[in-house]
Motif scaffolding. Sequence first.
Motif, PDB file in Angstrom:
ATOM      1  N   ILE A 219       0.857  -1.342  -0.044  1.00  0.00           N
ATOM      2  CA  ILE A 219       0.087   0.036  -0.038  1.00  0.00           C
ATOM      3  C   ILE A 219       0.856   1.261  -0.028  1.00  0.00           C
ATOM      4  O   ILE A 219       0.573   2.080  -0.991  1.00  0.00           O
ATOM      5  CB  ILE A 219      -1.008   0.196   1.218  1.00  0.00           C
ATOM      6  N   ARG A 220       1.718   1.347   0.817  1.00  0.00           N
ATOM      7  CA  ARG A 220       2.426   2.504   1.325  1.00  0.00           C
ATOM      8  C   ARG A 220       3.812   2.903   0.443  1.00  0.00           C
ATOM      9  O   ARG A 220       4.112   4.026   0.212  1.00  0.00           O
ATOM     10  CB  ARG A 220       2.600   2.845   2.577  1.00  0.00           C
ATOM     11  N   VAL A 221       4.338   1.598  -0.087  1.00  0.00           N
ATOM     12  CA  VAL A 221       5.703   1.836  -0.862  1.00  0.00           C
ATOM     13  C   VAL A 221       5.163   1.902  -2.242  1.00  0.00           C
ATOM     14  O   VAL A 221       5.390   2.845  -3.066  1.00  0.00           O
ATOM     15  CB  VAL A 221       6.506   0.785  -0.354  1.00  0.00           C
ATOM     16  N   PHE A 222       4.422   0.857  -2.781  1.00  0.00           N
ATOM     17  CA  PHE A 222       4.192   0.598  -4.351  1.00  0.00           C
ATOM     18  C   PHE A 222       2.903   1.476  -4.497  1.00  0.00           C
ATOM     19  O   PHE A 222       2.940   1.841  -5.914  1.00  0.00           O
ATOM     20  CB  PHE A 222       3.988  -0.881  -4.263  1.00  0.00           C
ATOM     21  N   GLY A 223       2.153   1.933  -3.664  1.00  0.00           N
ATOM     22  CA  GLY A 223       1.008   2.604  -4.071  1.00  0.00           C
ATOM     23  C   GLY A 223       1.226   4.053  -4.381  1.00  0.00           C
ATOM     24  O   GLY A 223       0.612   4.914  -5.056  1.00  0.00           O
ATOM     25  N   ARG A 224       2.614   4.473  -4.030  1.00  0.00           N
ATOM     26  CA  ARG A 224       3.040   5.928  -4.418  1.00  0.00           C
ATOM     27  C   ARG A 224       4.307   5.960  -5.169  1.00  0.00           C
ATOM     28  O   ARG A 224       4.875   6.953  -5.050  1.00  0.00           O
ATOM     29  CB  ARG A 224       3.139   6.677  -3.136  1.00  0.00           C
ATOM     30  N   SER A 225       4.628   4.921  -5.778  1.00  0.00           N
ATOM     31  CA  SER A 225       5.762   4.680  -6.559  1.00  0.00           C
ATOM     32  C   SER A 225       5.960   4.655  -7.946  1.00  0.00           C
ATOM     33  O   SER A 225       4.707   4.194  -8.576  1.00  0.00           O
ATOM     34  CB  SER A 225       6.737   3.610  -5.944  1.00  0.00           C
ATOM     35  N   TRP A 226       6.860   5.090  -8.949  1.00  0.00           N
ATOM     36  CA  TRP A 226       6.804   4.553 -10.295  1.00  0.00           C
ATOM     37  C   TRP A 226       7.669   3.423 -10.453  1.00  0.00           C
ATOM     38  O   TRP A 226       8.490   3.320  -9.603  1.00  0.00           O
ATOM     39  CB  TRP A 226       7.829   5.984 -11.011  1.00  0.00           C
ATOM     40  N   VAL A 227       7.052   2.580 -11.190  1.00  0.00           N
ATOM     41  CA  VAL A 227       7.715   1.238 -11.543  1.00  0.00           C
ATOM     42  C   VAL A 227       7.804   0.848 -12.772  1.00  0.00           C
ATOM     43  O   VAL A 227       6.922   0.907 -13.793  1.00  0.00           O
ATOM     44  CB  VAL A 227       6.732   0.201 -10.719  1.00  0.00           C
ATOM     45  N   TRP A 228       9.065   0.303 -13.263  1.00  0.00           N
ATOM     46  CA  TRP A 228       9.048   0.198 -14.628  1.00  0.00           C
ATOM     47  C   TRP A 228       8.489  -1.267 -15.108  1.00  0.00           C
ATOM     48  O   TRP A 228       8.271  -2.407 -14.329  1.00  0.00           O
ATOM     49  CB  TRP A 228      10.676  -0.280 -14.805  1.00  0.00           C
ATOM     50  N   LEU A 229       7.744  -1.128 -16.244  1.00  0.00           N
ATOM     51  CA  LEU A 229       6.925  -2.154 -16.841  1.00  0.00           C
ATOM     52  C   LEU A 229       7.206  -2.891 -17.727  1.00  0.00           C
ATOM     53  O   LEU A 229       6.797  -4.166 -18.088  1.00  0.00           O
ATOM     54  CB  LEU A 229       5.543  -1.423 -16.965  1.00  0.00           C
ATOM     55  N   GLY A 230       7.968  -2.206 -18.766  1.00  0.00           N
ATOM     56  CA  GLY A 230       8.561  -2.765 -19.929  1.00  0.00           C
ATOM     57  C   GLY A 230       9.029  -1.680 -20.939  1.00  0.00           C
ATOM     58  O   GLY A 230       9.459  -0.795 -20.523  1.00  0.00           O
ATOM     59  N   ASP A 231       8.724  -1.870 -22.159  1.00  0.00           N
ATOM     60  CA  ASP A 231       9.255  -1.059 -23.304  1.00  0.00           C
ATOM     61  C   ASP A 231       8.357  -0.975 -24.379  1.00  0.00           C
ATOM     62  O   ASP A 231       7.489  -1.604 -24.606  1.00  0.00           O
ATOM     63  CB  ASP A 231      10.689  -1.270 -23.660  1.00  0.00           C
ATOM     64  N   THR A 232       8.707   0.099 -25.237  1.00  0.00           N
ATOM     65  CA  THR A 232       7.834   0.388 -26.523  1.00  0.00           C
ATOM     66  C   THR A 232       7.849  -0.643 -27.512  1.00  0.00           C
ATOM     67  O   THR A 232       7.195  -0.581 -28.743  1.00  0.00           O
ATOM     68  CB  THR A 232       8.016   1.790 -26.962  1.00  0.00           C
ATOM     69  N   GLU A 233       8.978  -1.582 -27.526  1.00  0.00           N
ATOM     70  CA  GLU A 233       9.055  -2.402 -28.522  1.00  0.00           C
ATOM     71  C   GLU A 233       7.688  -3.357 -28.616  1.00  0.00           C
ATOM     72  O   GLU A 233       7.522  -4.183 -29.570  1.00  0.00           O
ATOM     73  CB  GLU A 233      10.533  -3.420 -28.444  1.00  0.00           C
ATOM     74  N   ASP A 234       7.044  -3.476 -27.783  1.00  0.00           N
ATOM     75  CA  ASP A 234       5.822  -4.356 -27.672  1.00  0.00           C
ATOM     76  C   ASP A 234       4.636  -3.367 -27.935  1.00  0.00           C
ATOM     77  O   ASP A 234       3.325  -3.971 -27.789  1.00  0.00           O
ATOM     78  CB  ASP A 234       5.660  -5.269 -26.235  1.00  0.00           C
ATOM     79  N   LEU A 235       4.812  -2.267 -28.187  1.00  0.00           N
ATOM     80  CA  LEU A 235       3.743  -1.411 -28.296  1.00  0.00           C
ATOM     81  C   LEU A 235       3.751  -0.522 -29.534  1.00  0.00           C
ATOM     82  O   LEU A 235       3.629   0.715 -29.540  1.00  0.00           O
ATOM     83  CB  LEU A 235       3.593  -0.238 -27.152  1.00  0.00           C
ATOM     84  N   GLU A 236       4.078  -1.271 -30.628  1.00  0.00           N
ATOM     85  CA  GLU A 236       4.070  -0.388 -31.949  1.00  0.00           C
ATOM     86  C   GLU A 236       2.748  -0.100 -32.531  1.00  0.00           C
ATOM     87  O   GLU A 236       2.555   0.994 -33.156  1.00  0.00           O
ATOM     88  CB  GLU A 236       4.929  -1.530 -32.886  1.00  0.00           C
TER      89      GLU A 236
END
Length: 397
Positions: free
Chosen positions: A55-72
């Motif tokens: 809740i308190r750490v991940f609820g307020r943080s930026w997290v890397w999810l992937g890259d644009t090579e899968d989002l063309e």
Amino acid sequence: MLADQAAEHALHERVVQRQGEWARESRGLVDPPLPSDMLQPWEIWDRDLFDLEMIRVFGRSWVWLGDTEDLEKPGDYITGRIGAQPVVVIRQQDGSVKGFLNNCRHRAAGLAFEPAGHCNALACPYHAWTYAIDGKLLSIPDMDRMYGPDFPKEEYGLVPIRIKVAFGKLVFGCLSRRAPAFDEWIAPLLPRYEQYKIHTYRRYHRELDDVYPINWKAFVENSNDDYHVRFVHRRLNKVRKQMDTIVRFEGRTTSGYKPHSDSFDMSAGRTDLNDRDLRGSYAEFIYPNLTPLPYASQLIMVRVDPLAPDRSRIFSRIYGLTDDIELQNRELDGLAQTNKEDTDMVTQLMENLRSPFYRVGPPSAWEGRAQHMMRMIRQDVATPLDPDEFDGPVDKD
């Protein structure tokens, strides 16, 4: 106080009370003469603490999810997790990228299940609620009969999240509307990362993805520990001037610079970086769970995903300037060996830290990055989310 805020507060009170009781009851066998901010046994195995961190750490943080090579193309998507929350990121018809909670609004069923894929719409496999790629609820089977004509369909679209495509390549997500913008989040690293031209790097042909019996914070601590490198990864001593390591920590980032030996060249012919960046590399960290390892011609990304107090997923990718599959495999195998050396060591620590009587020693000067991150995690755990943490626009980044 709202019901969910009351539950969050009660969870925190249980954690504080139980940790205090454990600390008092188990005191005495190991009597450390110096204080330490490093992880103690009760911070690794407690389930309530883990739930509070989600809740308190991940609820307020930026997290890397992937890259644009899968989002063309429009409809291309990637899935991921921010702590315990599954999310999906989708390329839109107008070329923008949007993110949502990867949950149907009806009964929390998932909507996209592959790490990456393509869809024209997202249909819930449980009750067939169907959503457009922009998150709008398109249809509910037999809606009038099931809910009547006054059902507020327009209010049951997918829940949006903040998305940042960093450096033209890397996709980050954030649940909070109050967290700083991503560029501010990584401000100490930003000028140098902009110089690397990460958008020109290409993803290597495979990734590393394994689950280990470790607490996510134990891996974070290890990732920020420049002291262990000479011993656990001693095979690398011949290519790095380990004793010249420079440690830095500021805000939500840390950095350990490692000059390379004169015979080790990772510049790939680049001359557009300063001499330090051409002749060395960095072991860095972006709060709360990402270890980037940038070189002049390569970027290694290692993310730890918390699954349970004693279980974490380690997900790694390499981006670089080479298309040589044989070279890619050598470098991926080298990273796999490094990950194994780290996770083998941390797994041993986890087992020994089952003892409630043990107390860890003080951090060395080369563990300052780890100490900084442990303090940040504890500060977030002790700080309730704002009442309006999730209010406001998602398109401000």
